[in-house]
Design an enzyme around this catalytic site. Sequence first.
Site, PDB file in Angstrom:
ATOM      1  N   GLU A   1       0.859  -1.184   0.000  1.00 24.57           N
ATOM      2  CA  GLU A   1       0.000   0.000   0.000  1.00 24.57           C
ATOM      3  C   GLU A   1       0.898   1.238   0.000  1.00 24.57           C
ATOM      4  O   GLU A   1       1.956   1.261   0.627  1.00 24.57           O
ATOM      5  CB  GLU A   1      -0.872  -0.024   1.261  1.00 24.57           C
TER       6      GLU A   1
ATOM      7  N   LYS B   1     -10.251   0.805  -2.413  1.00 26.46           N
ATOM      8  CA  LYS B   1     -10.389   0.358  -1.024  1.00 26.46           C
ATOM      9  C   LYS B   1     -11.739   0.788  -0.423  1.00 26.46           C
ATOM     10  O   LYS B   1     -12.095   1.967  -0.460  1.00 26.46           O
ATOM     11  CB  LYS B   1      -9.232   0.940  -0.212  1.00 26.46           C
TER      12      LYS B   1
ATOM     13  N   CYS C   1      -4.913  -3.600   2.950  1.00 26.63           N
ATOM     14  CA  CYS C   1      -4.609  -3.254   4.344  1.00 26.63           C
ATOM     15  C   CYS C   1      -5.762  -3.433   5.333  1.00 26.63           C
ATOM     16  O   CYS C   1      -6.056  -4.550   5.745  1.00 26.63           O
ATOM     17  CB  CYS C   1      -4.040  -1.836   4.403  1.00 26.63           C
TER      18      CYS C   1
END
Length: 270
Positions: free
Chosen positions: A43, A114, A157
Amino acid sequence: MKPYLAAAIQLTSVPDLQKNLAQAEELIELAVRQGAELVGLPENFSYMGEEKDKLAQGDAIALESEKFLKKMAQRFQITILGGSFPVPVDNTGKVYNTTLLIDPSGQELARYYKVHLFDVNVPDGNTYRESSTVVAGTQLPPVHFSEKLGNLGLSICYDVRFPELYRHLADKGADVIFIPAAFTAFTGKDHWQVLLQARAIENTAYVIAPAQTGNNYARRLTHGHAVIIDPWGVILADAGEKPGIAIAEIKPTRLEQVRRQMPSLQHRVF
């Protein structure tokens, strides 16, 4: 699907786009020299800095990041995951936290914005408000179907704390799941490894988790320990705490063995 080597790259990205891309290229080349055919970057691989600085350079970071990924894929003839980078969202002053999967010809295979944003007060005194600069994605992550590499599922993440997202990927047939991250040092020491192992075990899938490590800027410290985990939850490779790579073999026979011995996905009631 055939047996092949995959690499999870570990970086200490800083507020310097070109420096980060140079560091990434060096480690991609190292992974390829060791035989990796599938390579994942963490990330924020191309930029980690203050949010206002990231937004100010958003267009340049997005453009250069995508161009870099396509160049690396073509140059080294690999499939590459750009763990995430910011992509500006029109008329919002914000960005999508975006992951991109690119094939060896430089073509985009899959893209994911995300969905779970890191708005957390960490006990070490740091406060994170990802939603202040990032627009949450509205679509669950895709699975890319590859005859050679297996079915590749995407995530980023903080997603790792939401098992239902990974069950979605399993339902879609994922064999290998990417979890690129910039996990905080404080939460990482207690939660990083166990969460990754849980996602691998409960979905009987390989997990490839590229990571940020060290002091990225100011008080922003990341945990490191980029890993590759097999479907039984065994850690096959761990990059430790310095920039480097975790490299391991992805074996279809191992995947079949674990799913035969522990057919939990077939036993689901709901």
